[in-house]
Design an enzyme around this catalytic site. Sequence first.
Site, mmCIF file in Angstrom:
data_model
loop_
_atom_site.group_PDB
_atom_site.id
_atom_site.type_symbol
_atom_site.label_atom_id
_atom_site.label_comp_id
_atom_site.label_asym_id
_atom_site.label_seq_id
_atom_site.Cartn_x
_atom_site.Cartn_y
_atom_site.Cartn_z
ATOM 1 C CE LYS A 186 54.807 15.565 -11.452
ATOM 2 N NZ LYS A 186 54.255 16.361 -10.392
ATOM 3 C CG HIS A 195 50.331 25.692 -7.183
ATOM 4 N ND1 HIS A 195 51.611 26.108 -6.875
ATOM 5 C CD2 HIS A 195 50.474 24.670 -8.075
ATOM 6 C CE1 HIS A 195 52.485 25.358 -7.558
ATOM 7 N NE2 HIS A 195 51.817 24.488 -8.285
ATOM 8 N NE ARG A 223 59.706 15.402 -10.069
ATOM 9 C CZ ARG A 223 59.063 14.612 -9.236
ATOM 10 N NH1 ARG A 223 59.588 13.479 -8.872
ATOM 11 N NH2 ARG A 223 57.888 14.974 -8.757
ATOM 12 C CG HIS A 237 56.157 25.146 -10.631
ATOM 13 N ND1 HIS A 237 55.644 25.061 -11.903
ATOM 14 C CD2 HIS A 237 55.311 24.430 -9.838
ATOM 15 C CE1 HIS A 237 54.551 24.315 -11.877
ATOM 16 N NE2 HIS A 237 54.326 23.923 -10.640
ATOM 17 C CG ASN A 263 60.303 22.963 -10.337
ATOM 18 O OD1 ASN A 263 59.614 23.730 -9.684
ATOM 19 N ND2 ASN A 263 60.790 21.840 -9.870
ATOM 20 C CD GLU A 276 63.359 19.226 -9.575
ATOM 21 O OE1 GLU A 276 62.219 18.860 -9.238
ATOM 22 O OE2 GLU A 276 63.747 20.397 -9.513
ATOM 23 C CD GLU A 324 51.062 22.621 -12.058
ATOM 24 O OE1 GLU A 324 51.994 22.453 -12.866
ATOM 25 O OE2 GLU A 324 51.245 22.938 -10.865
ATOM 26 C CG HIS A 367 56.904 27.590 -5.648
ATOM 27 N ND1 HIS A 367 57.836 26.586 -5.746
ATOM 28 C CD2 HIS A 367 55.710 27.002 -5.905
ATOM 29 C CE1 HIS A 367 57.231 25.446 -6.040
ATOM 30 N NE2 HIS A 367 55.943 25.684 -6.162
ATOM 31 N NE ARG A 382 63.745 6.082 12.362
ATOM 32 C CZ ARG A 382 63.812 5.432 13.518
ATOM 33 N NH1 ARG A 382 63.311 4.232 13.639
ATOM 34 N NH2 ARG A 382 64.409 5.977 14.547
ATOM 35 C CE LYS A 388 59.885 17.638 -7.241
ATOM 36 N NZ LYS A 388 60.007 18.898 -7.999
HETATM 37 P P1 NAD Z 1 43.681 22.453 -2.923
HETATM 38 O O1 NAD Z 1 44.124 21.113 -2.511
HETATM 39 O O2 NAD Z 1 43.740 23.546 -1.917
HETATM 40 O O3 NAD Z 1 42.210 22.351 -3.503
HETATM 41 C C1 NAD Z 1 41.560 23.530 -3.915
HETATM 42 C C2 NAD Z 1 40.167 23.671 -3.269
HETATM 43 O O4 NAD Z 1 39.271 22.767 -3.923
HETATM 44 C C3 NAD Z 1 40.105 23.333 -1.781
HETATM 45 O O5 NAD Z 1 39.308 24.300 -1.157
HETATM 46 C C4 NAD Z 1 39.410 21.964 -1.740
HETATM 47 O O6 NAD Z 1 38.665 21.793 -0.563
HETATM 48 C C5 NAD Z 1 38.510 22.059 -2.953
HETATM 49 N N1 NAD Z 1 38.156 20.785 -3.586
HETATM 50 C C6 NAD Z 1 38.976 19.739 -3.826
HETATM 51 N N2 NAD Z 1 38.343 18.810 -4.546
HETATM 52 C C7 NAD Z 1 37.082 19.270 -4.755
HETATM 53 C C8 NAD Z 1 35.966 18.780 -5.469
HETATM 54 N N3 NAD Z 1 36.011 17.640 -6.187
HETATM 55 N N4 NAD Z 1 34.826 19.526 -5.471
HETATM 56 C C9 NAD Z 1 34.779 20.712 -4.810
HETATM 57 N N5 NAD Z 1 35.824 21.248 -4.148
HETATM 58 C C10 NAD Z 1 36.966 20.528 -4.129
HETATM 59 O O7 NAD Z 1 44.528 22.983 -4.181
HETATM 60 P P2 NAD Z 1 45.056 22.300 -5.512
HETATM 61 O O8 NAD Z 1 44.987 23.356 -6.533
HETATM 62 O O9 NAD Z 1 44.418 20.992 -5.775
HETATM 63 O O10 NAD Z 1 46.588 21.978 -5.172
HETATM 64 C C11 NAD Z 1 47.525 22.995 -4.958
HETATM 65 C C12 NAD Z 1 48.675 22.434 -4.151
HETATM 66 O O11 NAD Z 1 49.291 21.373 -4.872
HETATM 67 C C13 NAD Z 1 49.745 23.453 -3.843
HETATM 68 O O12 NAD Z 1 50.084 23.398 -2.485
HETATM 69 C C14 NAD Z 1 50.922 22.987 -4.694
HETATM 70 O O13 NAD Z 1 52.164 23.327 -4.111
HETATM 71 C C15 NAD Z 1 50.699 21.497 -4.720
HETATM 72 N N6 NAD Z 1 51.348 20.812 -5.857
HETATM 73 C C16 NAD Z 1 52.135 19.745 -5.592
HETATM 74 C C17 NAD Z 1 52.764 19.079 -6.630
HETATM 75 C C18 NAD Z 1 53.597 17.863 -6.357
HETATM 76 O O14 NAD Z 1 54.244 17.375 -7.283
HETATM 77 N N7 NAD Z 1 53.597 17.341 -5.153
HETATM 78 C C19 NAD Z 1 52.593 19.517 -7.950
HETATM 79 C C20 NAD Z 1 51.776 20.608 -8.199
HETATM 80 C C21 NAD Z 1 51.156 21.257 -7.132
HETATM 81 N N1 GLY Z 2 55.644 19.986 -9.804
HETATM 82 C C1 GLY Z 2 56.974 19.679 -10.203
HETATM 83 C C2 GLY Z 2 57.387 18.252 -9.986
HETATM 84 O O1 GLY Z 2 56.614 17.432 -9.564
HETATM 85 O O2 GLY Z 2 58.517 17.907 -10.205
#
Ligand code: NAD
Ligand code: GLY
Length: 371
Positions: free
Chosen positions: A232, A269, A246, A253, A250, A242, A190, A257, A126, A148
């Site tokens: 942010k 992404h 907030r 996005h 998006n 949101e 971003e 998505h 939980r 998020k």
């Molecule tokens: P990811 O986490 O898949 O990382 C991309 C690649 O880089 C992976 O293969 C990873 O192994 C590699 N990597 C990571 N750090 C490294 C480093 N220092 N050196 C070498 N390789 C490295 O992708 P991402 O682009 O970081 O994140 C995308 C995700 O984030 C999506 O799922 C998206 O929906 C999510 N996201 C979430 C929010 C939120 O507010 N929670 C906001 C934006 C995006």
């Molecule tokens: N990536 C959009 C948010 O965090 O609200």
Amino acid sequence: MEWPGEFVSEPVVVTHAGGSYPVYVEPGILGQLNQRALELLPARRLAMIADTTVHQLYQTGRLGAVTWCGETLTVPPGEASKTRETWAHLTDGLLGRGYGRDSALIGLGGGVVGDLAGFVAATYMRGLPYLLVPTTLLAMVDASVGGKTAVNAPLGKNLIGAFHPPAGVLADPLALSTLPEREFRTGLAEAVKHALVADAPYFDWIETEVPAILRRDSEVIVRLIRRSVEIKAEVVSEDERETGRRAVLNAGHTVAHALERASHYQLAHGEAVALGLIVECEIGEQSGIAQPGLRTRVAALLDEFGLPVRVPHSIPLTALLDGMQLDKKNREGRIHLALARAIGSVHRTERWTTAVSPAQMGAALKAVGEA
Ligand code: NAD
Ligand code: GLY
């Protein structure tokens, strides 16, 4: 990437209903992981979650000095790991090792690991506290801030999740030195989004610093991460859940998505966000909301960063419209977008979003599609 000297900076603070947390943007902070984790999560049994690529880089000292001496649970790298199945594997792994309510988690990696570790933390027994240690540019500027957490479902991105703010974020820009070029550039989408929705001088600054950003000049990258985190943090501190503003985060996005899902996650992404921003600026211009020329200026910057600026032919409109059916901002079955009206400003409505018809979406996609 190297840092020229000592670095002292106050963390950016994010506030939420249950308190607040610091976001440190600090070259070399990864080398103090154990100490910082003990400070931010005192008296807890700690487990780290990482993807196998990042875990290996960390274990071999390529992300900085290795100080972590606890257990690590790993998942395969990439978006394909952001599933309920991986969540089950991780939670079973924690249960099998006897982690109880007095535990806490650390998510080390990109946005995928951050969203996943956060969702495990939100649901395990939980709810456990957790720290995020972002290692991609995208996760440093955006994904690690705001609480998020989510996994994907076959019908769409981030559809199963929770708001669960971390206890702290440790962003070490030096960890970006191993990041592949494609991953580095996706993070820039971003940052462009933050500037577009909230800060015109930041947008101007990014435009002038393109060469320094692309050669990963350390001082410029620290400034970029810091400014994006400030933007942010300001928005999510005002509207954690949101219910209003907030939604501006998006921007791009809704289309992004749907593009990710329709491309079977071949588009990263940040690449999908770049295209989404351009399509949504086009919709804004066509509907008279956005200043003429907005799309051209945004697309020019994203193009300089080597991000895609034309929607591939292989992605049909129907697949995109299907993908938007379950967007979380939809109301009364209609797609709602946060539309920029000018650089630094979003069209303000009651919930900061505007209803868009399939015909408007189709016209914009035609204008932004491959020739
Ligand atoms: P990811 O986490 O898949 O990382 C991309 C690649 O880089 C992976 O293969 C990873 O192994 C590699 N990597 C990571 N750090 C490294 C480093 N220092 N050196 C070498 N390789 C490295 O992708 P991402 O682009 O970081 O994140 C995308 C995700 O984030 C999506 O799922 C998206 O929906 C999510 N996201 C979430 C929010 C939120 O507010 N929670 C906001 C934006 C995006
Ligand atoms: N990536 C959009 C948010 O965090 O609200």
